[in-house]
Design an enzyme around this catalytic site. Structure first.
Site, short mmCIF file in Angstrom:
data_model
loop_
_atom_site.label_atom_id
_atom_site.label_comp_id
_atom_site.label_asym_id
_atom_site.label_seq_id
_atom_site.Cartn_x
_atom_site.Cartn_y
_atom_site.Cartn_z
CB SER A 1 124.24 -7.10 117.52
OG SER A 1 124.02 -8.09 116.52
CE1 TYR B 1 119.27 -5.90 118.08
CE2 TYR B 1 120.39 -7.04 116.28
CZ TYR B 1 120.22 -6.81 117.64
OH TYR B 1 121.01 -7.48 118.55
#
Length: 248
Positions: free
Chosen positions: A142, A154
């Site tokens: 990501s 994350y």
């Protein structure tokens, strides 16, 4: 680029795609099958994985259930699978509180799913990958791993995939296994369901004027998994519509 411009890059090759029943994983499975691959569709949602099979071009595809949080499940899913490439897509931004109040359990959950899940699947795939003179691993990360966008747990879990690719390149590229990472920006998937106006509300952050589609990521993953990327390993490729140009 569409599949018709590069036909047959995966002819007579087996590719395993995790998280392949939905979203980015599904787009990867469709793209790879269109280019000739026999695709092993791995997903926790076995019914959706099986429903995808007749929609894939070509023959020889199969579906298996996998829970990337469970090493025994991963090993069972990969048991007996041939693999010229692994495209590991499974991942999710699990909720966490503000950093100061974030819990160890929240960090552990993100790391277990996003980093250790990739470790388990890559580890299970390596014996099959090493049976071929050249093979590839593509991990989906990501842009949160490349910019300060919050969601620290994350972001850290996804950033670990870049370090994993670098180190696997050092140890396994000499055996013909290339490892690379794709880092998508905002992509239109089901995570946005029930949020009116999203994800298009983020489009103004992207110099190319739109958020991404799963097919944008699938095209990049197919490139890195193919022989067109035969001299590329240990790299992270942003697929972000120019987003990082706005934040660097």
């Amino acid at each position: 680029m569409n599949a018709s411009q590069s036909p047959g890059r995966f002819a007579d090759r087996d590719v395993v795609v995790t998280g392949a029943a939905h979203g980015i994983g599904r787009a990867c499975a469709v793209r790879l099958a269109a280019e000739g691959a026999r695709v092993a569709v791995l997903d926790r949602d076995l019914a959706a994985a099986e429903a995808l099979l007749p929609q894939l071009a070509g023959t020889g595809h199969r579906a298996r259930a996998v829970d990337v949080l469970d090493d025994a499940s991963v090993r069972a899913a990969f048991d007996g699978l041939a693999a010229h490439a692994l495209v590991h897509v499974v991942g999710l931004a699990l909720a966490q509180g503000e950093f100061e109040e974030s819990l160890d359990e929240e960090w552990t959950a993100n790391l277990d799913l996003n980093l250790l899940g990739a470790v388990r699947c890559t580890r299970a795939a390596l014996p099959a990958l090493r049976e071929h003179p050249t093979s590839a691993v593509v991990l989906v990360s990501s842009i949160n791993a490349l910019a300060g966008l919050g969601s620290e747990a994350y972001a850290a879990s996804k950033a670990g995939l870049g370090a994993l690719a670098l180190n696997l390149t050092r140890t396994h590229a000499p055996h013909g296994v290339r490892t690379n990472v794709v880092a998508p920006g905002t992509i239109r998937t089901r995570v946005w369901d029930g949020q009116p106006g999203m994800p298009d509300a983020w489009a103004h952050w992207y110099p190319l004027g739109r958020v991404g589609e799963p097919e944008d990521v699938a095209a990049a993953a197919a490139f890195l998994a193919s022989d067109d990327a035969a001299w590329i390993s240990g790299h992270t490729l942003p697929v972000d519509g120019g987003f990082l140009a706005n934040v660097r």
